[in-house]
Enzyme design. Sequence first.
Site, PDB file in Angstrom:
ATOM      1  N   GLU A 177      37.968  38.369  40.003  1.00 53.64           N
ATOM      2  CA  GLU A 177      36.551  38.711  40.202  1.00 53.64           C
ATOM      3  C   GLU A 177      35.686  37.462  40.400  1.00 53.64           C
ATOM      4  O   GLU A 177      35.185  36.888  39.439  1.00 53.64           O
ATOM      5  CB  GLU A 177      36.010  39.513  38.998  1.00 53.64           C
ATOM      6  CG  GLU A 177      34.552  39.898  39.154  1.00 53.64           C
ATOM      7  CD  GLU A 177      33.997  40.717  37.990  1.00 53.64           C
ATOM      8  OE1 GLU A 177      32.836  41.140  38.083  1.00 53.64           O
ATOM      9  OE2 GLU A 177      34.712  40.932  36.994  1.00 53.64           O
ATOM     10  N   LYS A 219      38.003  41.821  43.070  1.00 51.63           N
ATOM     11  CA  LYS A 219      36.749  42.469  42.646  1.00 51.63           C
ATOM     12  C   LYS A 219      35.578  41.566  43.039  1.00 51.63           C
ATOM     13  O   LYS A 219      35.103  40.770  42.245  1.00 51.63           O
ATOM     14  CB  LYS A 219      36.756  42.739  41.143  1.00 51.63           C
ATOM     15  CG  LYS A 219      35.481  43.437  40.648  1.00 51.63           C
ATOM     16  CD  LYS A 219      35.559  43.855  39.193  1.00 51.63           C
ATOM     17  CE  LYS A 219      34.229  44.476  38.755  1.00 51.63           C
ATOM     18  NZ  LYS A 219      34.279  45.050  37.399  1.00 51.63           N
TER      19      LYS A 219
END
Length: 337
Positions: A177, A219
Amino acid sequence: MNEKLLNETALAMVAPGRGILAADESTGTIEKRFKSINIENTEAHRQAYRDMLFTTQGFEQYTSGVILFEETLFQKALDGTPFPQLLAAKGVIPGIKVDKGAKDLAGAPGETVTEGLDGLRERLVKYREAGARFAKWRGVITIGNGIPSDYCIHTNAHALARYAALCQEAGIVPIVEPEVLMDADNTIEVCEDVTNRTLEAVFVELGKQKVLLEGMVLKPNMVISGKKCPVQADRQTVAAATLRTLKRHVPGAVPGIAFLSGGQSDEDATAHLDLMNKMGPLPWKLTFSYGRALQAAALKAWGGKNADAGRVAHLHRAHMNGLAALGKWDAALEKAA
């Protein structure tokens, strides 16, 4: 490393019409959420709140996995079932947030690096035994005057890749992420430029550190105008800019991309995802890994006492995002509800 198992888990995490619930708020973050509904931040309240979310009947139709905070991974539901067991019984994959948060980056005012690599190998063994099958680590990239620096981007990319390699060694799928924040007054063009730089650095590091792309999920942020920018790009522009950036930097070997909502309104986060899926076919599955955009309505409806109302609100948002992950959402469905 069992490459086949990692790939199978990653594919299951981005299964058609299903996404990931980010319920991994730290104790400090959930305190802010609870304050908005005048609920005291106690372990019992945190347990009751997560129990309400995870026992929502039917949410598993639209939810492939849940990211848990460490406390929650070792907690039990109100009926005494360990949370990972409760989720797995519904066909929902339990995951765990493993980073220790963004800390000031030495020599780089206004920038951060995420910590938590020390002792991670040992923690991952413990998490896997408790039922976690994937993990999450968030690198934070801030847009501001003269930032982000290449130093900040590369330091975070390096840490993300080290974390991902350790996860795969432990048989755990890493959610990678890198979040470019949307809090400043920048234009969408600036966000696109910074997101390009960030993703390029992340995939260079993942390659250097031998991370199996088929056994991970990305992500990222969407490419969006800063919150304080006087000109806000429309939904179509956001969707097109985000896809352009992803196609340039994310190899087709990655099974899926599960977006963060990053402070967008519930409906914007859903609409942007839906538009991108309508622009297919795409080389990877596109889905959601939302926290606030899946939970805000449920939290308000729950209010600390009404679990049934909370579940209704949770199921609705999960359903809307499940449709968006298929490119089948429509704003009229929000009004009908």
